[in-house]
Design an enzyme around this catalytic site. Structure first.
Site, mmCIF file in Angstrom:
data_model
loop_
_atom_site.group_PDB
_atom_site.id
_atom_site.type_symbol
_atom_site.label_atom_id
_atom_site.label_comp_id
_atom_site.label_asym_id
_atom_site.label_seq_id
_atom_site.Cartn_x
_atom_site.Cartn_y
_atom_site.Cartn_z
ATOM 1 N N LEU A 26 37.165 44.083 38.313
ATOM 2 C CA LEU A 26 36.172 44.116 39.388
ATOM 3 C C LEU A 26 36.346 42.961 40.365
ATOM 4 O O LEU A 26 36.023 43.063 41.523
ATOM 5 C CB LEU A 26 34.758 44.064 38.790
ATOM 6 C CG LEU A 26 34.371 45.265 37.937
ATOM 7 C CD1 LEU A 26 32.977 45.069 37.367
ATOM 8 C CD2 LEU A 26 34.442 46.550 38.742
ATOM 9 N N GLY A 27 36.809 41.812 39.866
ATOM 10 C CA GLY A 27 36.963 40.659 40.742
ATOM 11 C C GLY A 27 37.406 39.482 39.925
ATOM 12 O O GLY A 27 37.517 39.542 38.709
ATOM 13 N N GLU A 28 37.705 38.382 40.616
ATOM 14 C CA GLU A 28 38.119 37.195 39.909
ATOM 15 C C GLU A 28 37.777 35.964 40.726
ATOM 16 O O GLU A 28 37.563 36.025 41.929
ATOM 17 C CB GLU A 28 39.615 37.209 39.609
ATOM 18 C CG GLU A 28 40.497 37.197 40.843
ATOM 19 C CD GLU A 28 41.965 37.217 40.478
ATOM 20 O OE1 GLU A 28 42.493 36.128 40.175
ATOM 21 O OE2 GLU A 28 42.576 38.287 40.481
ATOM 22 N N GLY A 29 37.725 34.816 40.051
ATOM 23 C CA GLY A 29 37.497 33.545 40.710
ATOM 24 C C GLY A 29 38.404 32.522 40.080
ATOM 25 O O GLY A 29 39.113 32.796 39.123
ATOM 26 N N ASP A 141 26.266 24.994 43.085
ATOM 27 C CA ASP A 141 27.081 25.858 43.950
ATOM 28 C C ASP A 141 26.309 27.113 44.335
ATOM 29 O O ASP A 141 26.831 28.230 44.283
ATOM 30 C CB ASP A 141 28.398 26.230 43.267
ATOM 31 C CG ASP A 141 29.441 26.747 44.267
ATOM 32 O OD1 ASP A 141 29.343 26.406 45.466
ATOM 33 O OD2 ASP A 141 30.347 27.491 43.848
#
Length: 298
Positions: A26-29, A141
């Site tokens: 789905l996504g990454e960081g 953050d």
């Protein structure tokens, strides 16, 4: 521990003795030292003990909270594939996406969140921050891309990897530079509080860094972009820009009470910013008497 999976393939994985079907990425960081963190799928740890500790710490931060406005960690495990390691954080999936995606969706249509919607969202965000601060931590953050919208449109704080001690007593230039470098790596520049750009040698950094970031989030909800997004995109100095009191654009969409609330959060001097409990009491007083999901749901 389950079997190896390619991030682009289907398969099953065992986490905390429960088997889950892996469907798609789905996504990454990215975390410090090259740790790749995935939402709902694995993170490759590139061999360092510090990477593993960072992943474990984020999981531990999630486990501190059982709050409707903080993302719940369903399960976590660290897997070994020979010399490689993967950290698996299993997190709930929300179809509505992030607050930022909603802001952009409306902006593309020439629209903005209504004041009632903003006040409702802000109340939920503050409740999540209140829970974090009550545990002695600060988020550090906070930004629209780190706020999910739940099934009922409620705000859910995510990405707890940058959380650290709420009150930091800085004693000396070395500690100040260490904290300043940490903030440069972990705190998104256009939402970073002024006191984290140039940390004084003898000072106290407290949880009101989150209040500044919250003010930037409120500004984005009101005007469709963060107050310092364009400064950063133009390549100008955000560090200099945040040292000047923010000028709030005039708009008939917003009440004077909301503008005053924003101004109080965006005080350059952190000692002049309100703490979250005071903001909560102000927000509760501003909520419409008959607020319901039918009027506030995103």
């Amino acid at each position: 521990m389950g079997h190896a999976l390619c991030a682009c393939s289907r398969g099953t994985v065992l986490i905390d003795n429960k088997r889950y079907l892996f469907i798609q990425k789905l996504g990454e960081g990215t975390l410090q030292n090259g740790l790749r963190k995935w939402i709902l799928d694995p993170a490759l740890l590139r061999g360092t003990l510090q990477d593993q500790e960072e992943a474990q710490r984020e999981a531990d931060m999630h486990r501190l909270f059982h709050h409707p406005n903080i993302l719940h960690l369903v399960a976590y495990c660290l897997k070994e594939w020979g010399t490689k390691h993967e950290a698996w954080l299993l997190l709930p999936f929300y179809k509505k996406g992030t607050l930022w995606s909603e802001i952009e969706r409306l902006k593309d249509k020439g629209n903005f969140l209504s004041e009632e919607q903003i006040l409702w969202l802000l109340l939920g965000i503050c409740r999540g921050l209140e829970a974090i601060h009550a545990k002695g931590y600060a988020h550090r953050d906070l930004k629209p891309t780190n706020i999910l919208l739940g099934d009922e449109g409620q705000p859910v704080l995510m990405d707890l990897g940058s959380m650290n001690q709420a009150r930091i007593h800085v004693e000396g230039s070395r500690q100040a530079l260490t904290l300043q470098d940490w903030a440069a790596q972990r705190c998104t520049i256009s939402y970073r509080a002024p006191e984290l750009f140039t940390v004084q040698s003898h000072c106290v950094i407290d949880e009101r860094t989150d209040v500044w970031s919250l003010g930037c989030v409120l500004y984005a909800m009101m005007f469709g972009e963060g107050p310092y997004d364009m400064v950063f995109q133009k390549g100008d100095s955000v560090a200099l820009a945040v040292q000047n009191q923010l000028i709030i654009p005039q708009s008939s969409r917003h009440s004077s009470a909301m503008r005053q609330l924003l101004a109080s959060m965006m005080m350059v001097d952190p000692q002049k910013r309100p703490h979250i409990p005071l903001l909560l009491s102000q927000l509760e007083a501003l909520q419409p008497p008959t607020t319901g999901q039918h009027t506030t749901q995103i």
